[in-house]
Design a protein around this motif. Structure first.
Motif, PDB file in Angstrom:
ATOM      1  N   PRO A  92       2.087   7.147  -3.849  1.00  0.00           N
ATOM      2  CA  PRO A  92       1.980   6.078  -4.858  1.00  0.00           C
ATOM      3  C   PRO A  92       3.303   5.717  -5.518  1.00  0.00           C
ATOM      4  O   PRO A  92       3.443   4.612  -6.048  1.00  0.00           O
ATOM      5  N   ASP A  93       4.281   6.616  -5.461  1.00  0.00           N
ATOM      6  CA  ASP A  93       5.577   6.347  -6.081  1.00  0.00           C
ATOM      7  C   ASP A  93       6.575   5.699  -5.132  1.00  0.00           C
ATOM      8  O   ASP A  93       7.580   5.133  -5.573  1.00  0.00           O
ATOM      9  N   ARG A  94       6.306   5.778  -3.836  1.00  0.00           N
ATOM     10  CA  ARG A  94       7.295   5.304  -2.861  1.00  0.00           C
ATOM     11  C   ARG A  94       6.791   4.181  -1.946  1.00  0.00           C
ATOM     12  O   ARG A  94       7.606   3.433  -1.402  1.00  0.00           O
ATOM     13  N   SER A  95       5.486   4.064  -1.776  1.00  0.00           N
ATOM     14  CA  SER A  95       5.009   3.130  -0.747  1.00  0.00           C
ATOM     15  C   SER A  95       4.009   2.102  -1.267  1.00  0.00           C
ATOM     16  O   SER A  95       3.380   1.409  -0.463  1.00  0.00           O
ATOM     17  N   ILE A  96       3.880   1.950  -2.586  1.00  0.00           N
ATOM     18  CA  ILE A  96       2.914   1.008  -3.149  1.00  0.00           C
ATOM     19  C   ILE A  96       3.551   0.223  -4.291  1.00  0.00           C
ATOM     20  O   ILE A  96       4.281   0.787  -5.115  1.00  0.00           O
ATOM     21  N   VAL A  97       3.267  -1.078  -4.344  1.00  0.00           N
ATOM     22  CA  VAL A  97       3.695  -1.916  -5.468  1.00  0.00           C
ATOM     23  C   VAL A  97       2.532  -2.831  -5.847  1.00  0.00           C
ATOM     24  O   VAL A  97       1.869  -3.400  -4.981  1.00  0.00           O
TER      25      VAL A  97
END
Length: 389
Positions: A92-97
């Motif tokens: 959730p911190d690296r691959s989602i916006v």
């Protein structure tokens, strides 16, 4: 005054679905008994439990902007949803916006990935906003026909032939809007082979992923071998949870692209709505409740009813879509253009549908009709359509 407008603003026209829906709204306001079956807007409002979560956030002071990437709670819910429903392990911190729905998510991905003059392959027919979004991002859309005789699908040869040294990406929707088909394993094999051979990014719009009928299955391209690092997935709650006015969704993709999207987002909109994220967090963080599943079942019944009625008409044929809530109506036997029939329906019978030609040249000879209006409007609208078809 026109001399001060940008060329990109002048060249882009209002999409047919929006134009017809807004015209229908105006006609209705003026007293016309209009039935709008053009825009993809379900009759039902957002489920109460989602609204209650957003209202609670508002009342408790959750009215400030979140992190540009989205609140940690929302991104965690997105990751849970991807693991539970799509078989995708997402950080959730690296691959989602967080995004303002699928359209803004597409533009965000394109701005992050496409340079001026890059070519981006799209389907024909395809969703109305893909072409303009690519142009807004400085790219050049290249339409590759989905072959009617193959059920509106690409072949390896047709896709390969469209790739040049300027090609940067491919944009698709699966489930597909407007035809309602779902990409098969073989379709994704072809797409993955071409993308990997030519080092291309693939942007997949999965807006209708939850609305797959007849016990068929939907799979995400990012799970294909070799595609995790070259796939951006656009997710939206607008259709499946009847949240069109909330403008909330998310993009999932490789970390470098997500970081670039976050930087772009910081200047475009700062962040998605805080309370929309709060409502969407509840929608995504748990299994689909009974009330939503029952709604989807009723939508499927409405689609089946509409398709059966349309297929029985003298000058039309229609097949049950694999997914989505549109009827893709073949009107080639009328001998008229899709625009002429759509105009006739609107002006003479006061029914709004979208001409297939609006989705691309391969859409000519078809109409797209929304089937998830109320049962009352659906039955009345079909009666009026029957008078023409």
């Amino acid at each position: 005054m026109l001399a001060t407008l940008s060329r990109r603003a002048v060249r882009v026209s209002t999409p047919a679905n929006v134009r017809i829906a807004e015209l229908a709204t105006t006609m209705q306001r003026d007293g016309t008994d209009i039935i709008d079956l053009s825009a993809g807007r379900p009759a039902e409002s957002t489920p109460h439990y989602i609204c209650e979560a957003a209202a609670a956030a508002l009342i408790s002071g959750g009215t400030h902007q979140t992190m540009t990437q989205g609140s940690p709670e929302f991104r965690n819910a997105c990751a849970q949803k991807l693991a539970r429903q799509n078989g995708v392990v997402a950080d959730p911190d690296r691959s989602i916006v967080a995004t303002l729905g699928g359209k803004q998510g597409l533009l965000l991905a394109l701005i992050a990935a496409v340079n001026h003059g890059d070519e981006v392959i799209i389907e024909d027919p395809c969703y109305l906003s893909y072409d303009p979004a690519i142009r807004f991002a400085g790219g050049q859309p290249i339409r590759v026909p989905l072959l009617r005789e193959r059920g509106f699908r690409w072949t390896r040869e047709s896709l390969d032939a469209a790739v040049t040294r300027h090609t940067r990406a491919i944009v698709i929707s699966s489930p597909h809007n407007p035809t309602g088909r779902v990409y098969t394993d073989r379709d994704f094999d072809v797409l993955a082979e071409v993308a990997q051979q030519h080092d291309l990014l693939v942007i997949v719009d999965e807006t209708y992923e939850s609305l797959v009928w007849n016990k068929q299955s939907h799979r995400s391209l990012t799970t294909w071998p070799g595609m995790e690092d070259r796939t951006v997935t656009l997710m939206s709650l607008n259709k499946s949870f009847s949240m069109g006015g909330w403008r909330i969704g998310f993009n999932h993709g490789p970390e470098p692209l997500i970081k670039a999207m976050v930087r772009v987002q910081q200047h475009l909109v700062s962040s998605s709505s805080s309370f929309a994220q709060a409502g969407a967090t509840v929608a995504l963080s748990k299994k689909i409740p009974k009330e939503v599943r029952e709604l989807w079942t009723d939508w499927e019944n409405r689609v089946q009813f509409a398709v059966s009625e349309l297929d029985s008409m003298a000058c039309a044929s229609c097949e049950m879509p694999a997914a989505g809530f549109y009827a893709w109506i073949d009107i080639q036997r009328t001998g008229a253009t899709s625009k002429d029939i759509a105009n006739k329906l609107l002006t003479e019978q006061h029914v709004g549908v979208v001409p297939g030609s609006a989705f691309g040249t391969q859409g000519e000879g078809y109409l797209r009709m929304t089937c998830v209006k109320s049962w009352r409007d659906l039955r009345a609208g079909i009666k009026r359509i029957r008078k023409v078809l």
